[in-house]
Design a protein around this motif. Structure first.
Motif, PDB file in Angstrom:
ATOM      1  N   MET A  83     -40.034 -15.575 -23.830  1.00 31.63           N
ATOM      2  CA  MET A  83     -41.300 -15.486 -23.101  1.00 31.63           C
ATOM      3  C   MET A  83     -41.533 -16.700 -22.229  1.00 31.63           C
ATOM      4  SD  MET A  83     -43.459 -15.771 -26.601  1.00 31.63           S
ATOM      5  CE  MET A  83     -45.101 -15.949 -25.996  1.00 31.63           C
ATOM      6  N   LYS A  84     -42.468 -16.578 -21.301  1.00 31.38           N
ATOM      7  CA  LYS A  84     -42.769 -17.669 -20.390  1.00 31.38           C
ATOM      8  C   LYS A  84     -43.357 -18.830 -21.177  1.00 31.38           C
ATOM      9  CE  LYS A  84     -43.009 -16.056 -15.782  1.00 31.38           C
ATOM     10  NZ  LYS A  84     -43.134 -14.623 -15.612  1.00 31.38           N
TER      11      LYS A  84
ATOM     12  N   TYR B  71     -38.743 -20.515 -19.673  1.00 30.90           N
ATOM     13  CA  TYR B  71     -38.857 -19.461 -20.668  1.00 30.90           C
ATOM     14  C   TYR B  71     -38.542 -20.063 -22.014  1.00 30.90           C
ATOM     15  CZ  TYR B  71     -39.078 -15.780 -17.166  1.00 30.90           C
ATOM     16  OH  TYR B  71     -39.456 -14.959 -16.147  1.00 30.90           O
TER      17      TYR B  71
ATOM     18  N   ARG C 203     -37.657 -12.854 -28.793  1.00 28.31           N
ATOM     19  CA  ARG C 203     -38.393 -12.611 -27.563  1.00 28.31           C
ATOM     20  C   ARG C 203     -38.335 -13.844 -26.686  1.00 28.31           C
ATOM     21  NH1 ARG C 203     -44.810 -11.749 -27.093  1.00 28.31           N
ATOM     22  NH2 ARG C 203     -44.934 -11.797 -24.834  1.00 28.31           N
TER      23      ARG C 203
ATOM     24  N   GLU D 274     -46.975 -19.182 -21.973  1.00 34.30           N
ATOM     25  CA  GLU D 274     -47.662 -18.316 -22.934  1.00 34.30           C
ATOM     26  C   GLU D 274     -47.400 -18.706 -24.364  1.00 34.30           C
ATOM     27  OE1 GLU D 274     -46.619 -14.284 -22.046  1.00 34.30           O
ATOM     28  OE2 GLU D 274     -46.878 -14.662 -19.911  1.00 34.30           O
TER      29      GLU D 274
ATOM     30  N   TRP E 265     -44.449 -15.158 -35.420  1.00 29.73           N
ATOM     31  CA  TRP E 265     -43.614 -15.524 -34.285  1.00 29.73           C
ATOM     32  C   TRP E 265     -43.417 -17.033 -34.268  1.00 29.73           C
ATOM     33  CZ3 TRP E 265     -40.939 -12.290 -31.213  1.00 29.73           C
ATOM     34  CH2 TRP E 265     -41.257 -10.927 -31.310  1.00 29.73           C
TER      35      TRP E 265
ATOM     36  N   SER F 219     -35.987  -9.136 -26.369  1.00 25.68           N
ATOM     37  CA  SER F 219     -36.726  -8.711 -25.192  1.00 25.68           C
ATOM     38  C   SER F 219     -37.084  -9.936 -24.380  1.00 25.68           C
ATOM     39  CB  SER F 219     -37.997  -7.974 -25.603  1.00 25.68           C
ATOM     40  OG  SER F 219     -38.845  -8.839 -26.328  1.00 25.68           O
ATOM     41  N   MET F 220     -37.130  -9.724 -23.088  1.00 26.37           N
ATOM     42  CA  MET F 220     -37.528 -10.830 -22.221  1.00 26.37           C
ATOM     43  C   MET F 220     -38.692 -10.356 -21.375  1.00 26.37           C
ATOM     44  SD  MET F 220     -35.328 -13.030 -19.597  1.00 26.37           S
ATOM     45  CE  MET F 220     -36.009 -13.642 -18.082  1.00 26.37           C
ATOM     46  N   ASP F 221     -39.676 -11.192 -21.252  1.00 28.13           N
ATOM     47  CA  ASP F 221     -40.843 -10.798 -20.473  1.00 28.13           C
ATOM     48  C   ASP F 221     -40.427 -10.514 -19.047  1.00 28.13           C
ATOM     49  OD1 ASP F 221     -43.326 -12.998 -22.027  1.00 28.13           O
ATOM     50  OD2 ASP F 221     -42.226 -11.236 -22.716  1.00 28.13           O
ATOM     51  N   GLY F 222     -40.770  -9.365 -18.578  1.00 27.51           N
ATOM     52  CA  GLY F 222     -40.446  -9.038 -17.200  1.00 27.51           C
ATOM     53  C   GLY F 222     -39.164  -8.248 -17.061  1.00 27.51           C
TER      54      GLY F 222
END
Lengths: 242, 677
Positions: free
Chosen positions: A222-223, A190, A220, A226, A201, A124-127
């Motif tokens: 993520m930015k 990312y 995942r 974060e 994680w 999954s990728m944020d956004g």
């Protein structure tokens, strides 16, 4: 004909596997299993690796792309996506059989049979509105995985930004814990993280590739901003356990 | 934009009917027929109108009208056609009738009741389509009595429209993605979700009993909703679907108390590892009405004692197909519990760890299963155990060994006893020699599929033209063949075309791209040409190998009954596509990849696309402007351009095109990587 690089590996034989069987089977797994082998797609317009890391994969790609256009019939070494038209579960299952047969000769272990199966994990990728799935068994290194993720998610990262060619690149940056491979998309960083068997994680890139494939349950992207507060890296985990 | 036109003859017909005061005798009206027959709609003045495309070729339509309306067409007797010209993407066309019109005069009502009682005996979909076009009251009566709905493309018609027309459906067959989606050519998340259909049916068809879905996305919550919404639900068949896991299956097991059929065939069942649920143990403790349970594709561990207990309390169970996590010893126990099985999927067919089985014990299990006619599974078969099935071979009608890695020598003792076999699926590891044995033994063979053990372009391949010729010589009644190989010759294919004149499905996949006849080095044009020339009943064809425009000329000239055509890495130019679209009048499904066809070819099909369910073209030479032109000229066509990245959608080259007729226009669940023109 293609450079000699890949010839032996593409010579797949049908007889009961001998000594080199594991290797052949592995190649077969990489080639023909997996739902989305991005490295297999013919369109390789994206050349986004940094020079240092790209050496290994570039030579692989060159081996794949060395097609003589004048030759008829053309026989490019890379396989076309979805060809021959056999459903992926059929490919996977046969590879399991191949591997379990060959492993039977060497070490009788259920682990081998389990390891032989494809290793699909959700990414999954944020956004991004959709999840994707990748088969970790189709990649041999972090670099290959990175490339594939770039291709998958550049579509989301660049949406709304068609004109600009900021694109995607891989950059190493120093994190408190050491070197980390980060995906840089459109300027914002990312970072790829994964959930391991314990449910923690972790940042991708710390452990040897095979260990990562075995323990990774989910990916995942993520930015970078974060990333603070992630579980300690695998190295530290092992250290702490003593 | 759509233009509604009431044609002169139609208006005359309706006024004639309404002026008729007496009697049940009425002449059959001459029907206005166009290829767009599903676009019938009733205007407010209650005359039948024909919806036509702007700038369409009306002349051609007229010709078809008069030639179509013939007695045999009414009886649905024409090959591959009814008046609706073959299978349709749904039976819509109700768009112009918002409310139920006031009840017809008394005589009409009586006639309709009679009609309904008669029409309920019509089962065949094409017959029903024909009946519904006769006149308005037949249309209504047919709509009231249709029990099984079959929608070939879930986007061709909306759930709302279907539900409005057919009020009393008990069964739904719904298909979503086209076949090429099985080969990773469709990005995930493209569409074909079951949810909107389910929502519509939950209110409209509370007595729904059967659902069969193919290539749809079904979620766990969909399954739960289904289980809760239909108290009479009996049969669930999911083929090549995805989106659900064991959680959904568990709810089905718990709530569907009348479940008779649960067939899960080649689905992509996904579970997070921690979330695997023991769904088998969720079936109610009481006697079940299960007749068929197939879960070969659900690749997670099975609670065997729960399964055994389930089988023991399912006295009606006749078809049981287990997954590969059931060992040979466990299979034997299941067979002992269900001696009346007709269809058995054997799971791994390998002894589990610490299982000590000898072939004699196993054979005894098969001796006792006197009703077995269909065997499959053999997912990890140790060849020495295969002879255990010998006792049932003589009765077998269908045998699927396509996961069994066996040689010719291992196959022979078994196959030589299978003299009644009609369907046989096998791996190419048995080689040409194995096929020879099949040809010798299975004189009644109707369907053969030979799958590749190594599904790559440069694998050795153990079957070839030799095997194909042997089959053609021995199995004269062959109707359907799927054959993967690395070496083929024109003469072998020609031989098959002459020996097996009953062929309906011919799918030959030479795995090396652009590979010619391996002896003459010529293209494979003549072989496939012979197939279309000699096999007059052919409706499905897949071509491969080195092919020029010539083969498509043959196909266009002789393949008049072909409904499905698969093309890959073939042809020289647009001419090929032009030939096919202009010549293959029955063509409904055309899937093309990696062939040098461009806009000119694409545009040559404009007169025909409304007759087709879909066209798929990927990695060809299409441009955005060409596709846009098609979209503009054909308003009832949905033209989807699919890219791996949204950036691709702006470039002029079109990587993937999927177009299909639809009554609904662009769908509203379009993902980012799809652009509807």
């Amino acid at each position: 004909m293609a450079s000699g690089l890949m010839l032996e590996e593409t010579e797949l034989r049908l007889g009961l596997p001998g000594g080199g069987a594991g290797e052949l089977a592995e190649v077969a797994v990489i080639r023909s299993s997996g739902k989305r082998g991005f490295l297999e797609t013919i369109d390789l317009k994206l050349k986004l690796q940094t020079p240092a890391e790209s050496k290994e994969s570039e030579s692989t790609e060159q081996g794949n792309k060395a097609t003589d256009p004048h030759e008829k019939p053309p026989a490019p070494k890379e396989q076309a996506v979805g060809w021959p038209p056999v459903r992926s579960f059929r490919k996977n299952i046969l590879n399991v059989q191949q591997q379990s047969e060959s492993k039977n000769k060497e070490e009788q272990s259920d682990k081998a049979a389990a390891a032989a199966a494809a290793a699909f994990v959700k990414v999954s990728m944020d956004g991004a509105p959709y999840l994707r799935k990748v088969d970790l068994k189709t990649y041999k290194s972090y670099q290959e995985l990175s490339t594939a993720l770039q291709k998958m998610f550049s579509s989301f990262a660049t949406s709304g930004n068609y004109g600009s060619e900021q694109g995607v690149s891989v950059r190493d940056f120093m994190n408190g814990a050491g070197k980390v491979t980060a995906l840089v998309i459109n300027g914002s960083e990312y970072v790829t993280t994964y959930e391991d068997k314990d449910g923690d994680w972790m940042l991708v890139g710390d452990v040897p590739w095979e260990m990562f494939v075995d323990s990774c349950k989910r990916l995942r992207v993520m930015k970078g901003s974060e990333v603070v507060g992630l579980a300690p890296t695998a190295m530290e985990k092992r250290k702490n356990r003593g | 934009m759509l233009r509604l036109r009431a044609t002169a003859t139609a208006r005359q017909h309706w006024h004639g009917e309404r002026d008729q005061a007496t009697g049940p005798t009425r002449t059959c009206p001459s029907l206005e027929h166009s290829p767009l027959t599903e676009f019938w709609s009733l205007k407010s003045d209650r005359s039948m109108a024909r919806v036509e495309e702007t700038g369409g070729d009306r002349e051609e339509n007229k010709e078809e009208e008069t030639s179509w309306w013939s007695p045999e067409a009414v009886e649905g007797g024409r090959v591959g056609e009814g008046p609706s010209r073959g299978s349709r993407g749904g039976r819509g066309g109700d768009g112009g009738r918002p409310d139920t019109p006031p009840p017809p005069p008394y005589s009409d009502q009586v006639l309709e009741n009679v009609l309904e009682n008669v029409l309920q005996f019509l089962v065949c979909r094409r017959d029903r389509n024909a009946a519904s076009l006769v006149c308005r009251s037949w249309y209504r009566a047919e709509a009231q009595t249709r029990r099984e709905l079959s929608v070939g493309n879930c986007y061709a018609v909306s759930p709302a429209r279907v539900v409005r027309r057919f009020r009393c459906a008990r069964a739904l067959v719904l298909k979503g993605r086209p076949r090429f989606a099985d080969f990773n050519l469709f990005p995930l998340g493209w569409g074909a979700r079951f949810s909107p259909w389910l929502a519509a049916m939950a209110t409209a068809y509370p007595w729904l009993e059967r659902v069969c879905l193919k290539r749809m996305t079904v979620s766990d919550s969909d399954l739960a909703f289904l289980a809760r919404s239909f108290p009479s639900f009996r049969d669930l068949t999911l083929i090549c679907c995805d989106g659900f896991g064991t959680a959904g299956l568990a709810v089905i097991a718990v709530l569907c108390r009348n479940l008779r059929i649960l067939d899960l065939i080649e689905n992509d069942v996904e579970d997070e590892e921690e979330e695997v649920i023991d769904w088998i143990s969720r079936f109610p403790e009481t006697t079940t009405s299960l007749e068929s349970l197939s879960f070969e594709c659900v690749n997670c561990p099975v609670n065997f004692s729960a399964l055994e207990a389930l089988v023991a309390r399912s006295p009606s169970l006749r078809r049981l197909r287990v997954n590969q996590n059931v060992s040979l010893g466990q299979l034997r126990r299941l067979m002992a519990r269900a001696p009346h099985l007709t269809h058995l999927g054997t799971g791994s067919f390998r002894p589990g760890i610490a299982e000590d089985l000898n072939v004699a014990d196993l054979e005894q299990a098969f001796v006792s299963s006197k009703s077995l006619i269909c065997l499959s599974g053999f997912r990890e078969v140790a060849p020495e155990h295969l002879p255990a099935i010998l006792p049932v071979c003589a009765n077998l009608v269908s045998l699927n060994l396509s996961y069994a890695v066996i040689t010719a020598e291992q196959l022979k003792p078994v196959i030589l006893k299978c003299n009644n076999l009609r369907t046989f699926w096998v791996l190419d590891t048995v080689g040409d020699e194995g096929l020879l044995a099949v040809a010798k033994a299975c004189k009644n063979l109707h369907e053969l599929r030979v799958f590749p053990f190594e599904a790559t372009e440069d694998s050795e391949g153990s079957v070839s033209d030799v095997g194909l010729v042997a089959i053609s010589n021995g199995c004269r009644k062959l109707q359907s063949i799927l054959f993967f190989c690395q070496r083929m010759t024109n003469s072998a294919v020609v031989a098959m075309s002459k020996n097996c004149q009953d062929l309906v499905v011919f799918r030959l996949c030479i795995m090396g791209r652009h590979r010619p006849d391996h002896i003459t080095r010529e293209p494979m044009d003549e072989g496939f040409g012979a197939i279309v020339m000699n096999c007059k009943k052919l409706t499905r064809l897949a071509v491969s190998g080195l092919l020029t425009d010539k083969v498509f000329k043959y196909i266009a000239t002789h393949g008049k009954s072909i409904r499905t055509l698969s093309v890959a890495f073939a042809g020289d130019s647009d001419l090929s596509l032009k030939y096919v679209l202009e010549g293959c009048h029955s063509l409904q499904k055309l899937e093309i990849r990696d062939s040098p066809f461009g806009d000119v070819g694409l545009l040559s099909g404009i007169h025909h696309y409304y007759n087709m369910r879909f066209l798929w073209m990927s990695s060809c030479m299409l441009t955005l402007s060409g596709c846009k032109e098609v979209a503009q000229k054909m308003p009832n066509l949905v033209v989807e351009v699919i890219g791996d990245r949204p950036k691709d959608l702006d470039s002029d080259t079109v990587e993937k095109l999927y177009l299909y007729r639809s009554l609904e226009g662009p769908r509203d669940d379009v993902p980012l990587f799809v652009n509807i023109l």
